[in-house]
Design an enzyme around this catalytic site. Structure first.
Site, PDB file in Angstrom:
ATOM      1  N   HIS A  90       0.675  -1.400  -0.024  1.00  0.00           N
ATOM      2  CA  HIS A  90       0.049   0.065   0.077  1.00  0.00           C
ATOM      3  C   HIS A  90       0.847   1.404   0.029  1.00  0.00           C
ATOM      4  CE1 HIS A  90      -3.519  -2.704   1.807  1.00  0.00           C
ATOM      5  NE2 HIS A  90      -3.454  -2.500   0.549  1.00  0.00           N
TER       6      HIS A  90
ATOM      7  N   THR B  85      -3.271  -8.558  10.884  1.00  0.00           N
ATOM      8  CA  THR B  85      -4.416  -8.187   9.595  1.00  0.00           C
ATOM      9  C   THR B  85      -5.552  -9.020   9.700  1.00  0.00           C
ATOM     10  OG1 THR B  85      -4.814  -8.073   7.172  1.00  0.00           O
ATOM     11  CG2 THR B  85      -2.815  -9.733   8.038  1.00  0.00           C
TER      12      THR B  85
END
Length: 230
Positions: free
Chosen positions: A104, A170
């Site tokens: 990201h 996550t």
């Protein structure tokens, strides 16, 4: 030497003091994420977005890697280790993690608004009027909501090489990053470390769930994996 691939997310950085937005009903430091993490938000109010990331950058420079990051460095001494992270901080690198792929983007970099490949280091504030070598406004080197994830294909190729996959910090609910777990070969051991696991033992073959935080769960797992090589 076996290949170990780690998929890491906000949970591993949170234990160093990096704030996340998913624990606050979509609010990130009081802002709707679409205001500060989308192309539309940047077009509507670029000064707000630049200031938001300036503040995140300043905060990043006040925190340090934690025991989970350092455990990965220890793991590297015994295995071929690659970290695929959704995090935009540099805590993996500061801890000595060598092979890190940032899905990201990276907070300490900026890129041209017109040419994505024009990327520079950025450790200070980024302001309106700061231009790339092409004379265009610079923006944070972050993959915002609605934008393609350019390194996803490379991440999938790396995941396919895993002899062991470790998922940590996550929820595996955010796509396309969450799709990476489906690229491991059948029978590959998968370890999922999370205090509130979002997947079940029956979801994947050879899955081990460790219901602990990154700092409490990863060092123990690393010690166990290293013991198997001695």
């Amino acid at each position: 030497m076996k290949n170990i691939v780690l998929l890491t997310g906000a949970g591993i950085s949170a234990e160093s003091g990096i704030k996340t937005f998913r624990d606050a009903d979509g609010l990130w430091e009081g802002h709707d994420v679409m205001q500060v993490a989308s192309p539309q938000g940047f077009a509507a109010n670029p000064e707000l977005v630049l200031d938001f990331y300036n503040q995140r950058r300043k905060q990043l420079l006040t925190v340090t890697p934690n025991k989970a990051h350092l455990a990965i460095t220890e793991l590297q001494k015994h295995f071929n280790v690659t970290v695929i992270t959704q995090n935009v901080d540099d805590l993996h690198e500061r801890a000595g993690n060598k092979n890190v792929l940032h899905l990201h983007g990276e907070l300490l970099k900026a890129r041209c608004t017109k040419k994505e490949s024009d990327v520079i280091d950025c450790t200070k504030d980024l302001n309106l009027g700061d231009l790339s070598k092409n004379g265009k406004q610079l923006r944070p080197h972050i993959v915002w909501f609605g934008e393609e994830v350019p390194l996803l294909e490379k991440a999938a190729e790396i995941t396919q090489t895993a002899d062991i996959l470790i998922i940590i910090g996550t929820s595996m609910q955010v796509y396309p990053a969450a799709s990476l777990v489906h690229y491991v070969n059948n029978g590959t051991p998968i370890y999922f470390i999370d205090p509130k696991p979002s997947i079940n033992q029956s979801d994947f073959n050879n899955l081990t769930i460790i219901s602990k935080t990154a700092v409490n769960g990863l060092p123990t797992l690393v010690s166990s994996l290293i013991d198997t090589t001695l």
